[in-house]
Design an enzyme around this catalytic site. Sequence first.
Site, PDB file in Angstrom:
ATOM      1  N   HIS A   1      40.150  38.430  31.954  1.00 17.63           N
ATOM      2  CA  HIS A   1      40.608  38.630  33.328  1.00 17.63           C
ATOM      3  C   HIS A   1      42.064  39.108  33.238  1.00 17.63           C
ATOM      4  O   HIS A   1      42.882  38.484  32.549  1.00 17.63           O
ATOM      5  CB  HIS A   1      40.583  37.319  34.103  1.00 17.63           C
ATOM      6  CG  HIS A   1      39.215  36.867  34.533  1.00 17.63           C
ATOM      7  ND1 HIS A   1      38.175  36.720  33.672  1.00 17.63           N
ATOM      8  CD2 HIS A   1      38.751  36.526  35.781  1.00 17.63           C
ATOM      9  CE1 HIS A   1      37.103  36.305  34.358  1.00 17.63           C
ATOM     10  NE2 HIS A   1      37.422  36.182  35.634  1.00 17.63           N
ATOM     11  N   GLU A  11      44.199  40.421  38.254  1.00 15.71           N
ATOM     12  CA  GLU A  11      43.604  39.870  39.483  1.00 15.71           C
ATOM     13  C   GLU A  11      44.771  39.421  40.371  1.00 15.71           C
ATOM     14  O   GLU A  11      44.964  39.940  41.463  1.00 15.71           O
ATOM     15  CB  GLU A  11      42.671  38.694  39.136  1.00 15.71           C
ATOM     16  CG  GLU A  11      41.994  38.059  40.349  1.00 15.71           C
ATOM     17  CD  GLU A  11      41.148  36.826  39.972  1.00 15.71           C
ATOM     18  OE1 GLU A  11      41.355  36.252  38.881  1.00 15.71           O
ATOM     19  OE2 GLU A  11      40.284  36.434  40.800  1.00 15.71           O
ATOM     20  N   ASP A  47      31.451  37.555  40.700  1.00 14.95           N
ATOM     21  CA  ASP A  47      32.438  36.572  40.252  1.00 14.95           C
ATOM     22  C   ASP A  47      31.899  35.133  40.393  1.00 14.95           C
ATOM     23  O   ASP A  47      31.390  34.575  39.440  1.00 14.95           O
ATOM     24  CB  ASP A  47      33.759  36.766  41.004  1.00 14.95           C
ATOM     25  CG  ASP A  47      34.986  36.294  40.231  1.00 14.95           C
ATOM     26  OD1 ASP A  47      34.841  35.882  39.068  1.00 14.95           O
ATOM     27  OD2 ASP A  47      36.103  36.366  40.787  1.00 14.95           O
ATOM     28  N   ASP A  48      32.048  34.551  41.592  1.00 14.48           N
ATOM     29  CA  ASP A  48      31.595  33.166  41.847  1.00 14.48           C
ATOM     30  C   ASP A  48      30.831  33.159  43.169  1.00 14.48           C
ATOM     31  O   ASP A  48      31.360  32.724  44.203  1.00 14.48           O
ATOM     32  CB  ASP A  48      32.811  32.240  41.921  1.00 14.48           C
ATOM     33  CG  ASP A  48      33.596  32.243  40.626  1.00 14.48           C
ATOM     34  OD1 ASP A  48      33.161  31.591  39.664  1.00 14.48           O
ATOM     35  OD2 ASP A  48      34.631  32.930  40.571  1.00 14.48           O
TER      36      ASP A  48
HETATM   37  N1  ADE Z   1      37.108  31.328  36.933  1.00  8.91           N
HETATM   38  C1  ADE Z   1      36.112  31.507  37.799  1.00  8.91           C
HETATM   39  N2  ADE Z   1      36.365  32.522  38.633  1.00  8.91           N
HETATM   40  C2  ADE Z   1      37.582  33.013  38.272  1.00  8.91           C
HETATM   41  C3  ADE Z   1      38.392  34.073  38.739  1.00  8.91           C
HETATM   42  N3  ADE Z   1      38.046  34.847  39.773  1.00  8.91           N
HETATM   43  N4  ADE Z   1      39.576  34.277  38.141  1.00  8.91           N
HETATM   44  C4  ADE Z   1      39.957  33.509  37.120  1.00  8.91           C
HETATM   45  N5  ADE Z   1      39.233  32.504  36.646  1.00  8.91           N
HETATM   46  C5  ADE Z   1      38.041  32.269  37.213  1.00  8.91           C
HETATM   47 ZN    ZN Z   2      36.085  35.931  37.227  1.00  8.64          ZN
END
Ligand code: ADE
Ligand code: ZN
Length: 338
Positions: free
Chosen positions: A197, A200, A278-279
């Site tokens: 990552h 972001e 992502d989540d």
């Molecule tokens: N862990 C889970 N989602 C994340 C994200 N968007 N950025 C960093 N760590 C994460």
């Molecule tokens: Zn992520």
Amino acid sequence: MTATAEFIRGLPKAELHLHIEGSLEPEQMFEFGRRNRIDLAFGSVEEVRAAYAFSNLQDFLDIYYQGAGVLRTERDFHDLAMAYFRRVAADGCRHVELFFDPQTHTDRGLPFGVAADGLLAGMAEAKATLGVSSSLVLCFLRHLDEDAAFATLRAAEPWLDRIQGVGLDSSEVGHPPSKFARVFSAARERGLKLVAHAGEEGPPAYVWEALDVLRVDRIDHGNRALEDPALVRRLVADGMTLTVCPLSNLKLCVVDDLKAHPLKRMLDLGLKATLNSDDPAYFGGYLGRNWTETAQALNLPRADLVTLAKNSFTGSFLPPVAVAGHLADIDAYVSSNS
Ligand code: ADE
Ligand code: ZN
């Protein structure tokens, strides 16, 4: 369903940025909590959902690590993975490279294999029953130190023939990629793929470090790379894949409005962007919804949708013959729908 949503659903695509712990739905939190006899801090599913109002990445991470506490057994991880695969199979997803955060689980006393074996069992079942292929990427938590990452890589040793790569996630600002230079180098020596990552919330300098210090194969997010024209030129020249997550960016206030999301700009600059969730349980949508909402907000033409689908396979770690098969499926789908 609109014509664009219908077109998107049938378009073969891969997901390259998915944290499996981030697919834990509030209903599952209660189900796993009940069967593992864990008292939750929340009284109802509605209360959990109401807590999903984040103003930055850390707000989200605090609640995400808390939620993962209900995952205790191989069966939990298997069931979590299968529930995710069923959803994305319905979205027309053919392949997933999924992240998991072993330290979130080993730090609570679970042996490494509980998460790894449960997920691998779910992945095998998804391939057999849904036709969705997948691979596993182990992420190091960047708020912890590099020694802890090394301990995780050692714990993973017996599973490394079934793990495709390593990644870097969690709180970005203050934890630059260079903090993990040695462990990424050790992972590379073991033949693992490398992702991180970067950009972001962190500055363009972190993306440069991911490229030049970690020597990653893919950048997760990468939004802030757009602030640095020389970095954009470098990413384009390298053909570097960015795993972009629009609904995540909206929920974590990386962008204020989906209409202002940089995905279209990235494509127009020649960056190899892909679309991901992502989540999904925390950010309001799985892969299909990320595609449809972004396509609508940015008014993406079909040519861009096809490019995004192709990027998701050419940016994957699948062998060339499998990539070629998926690209041929995309071409066949597009010709039969034009
Ligand atoms: N862990 C889970 N989602 C994340 C994200 N968007 N950025 C960093 N760590 C994460
Ligand atoms: Zn992520």
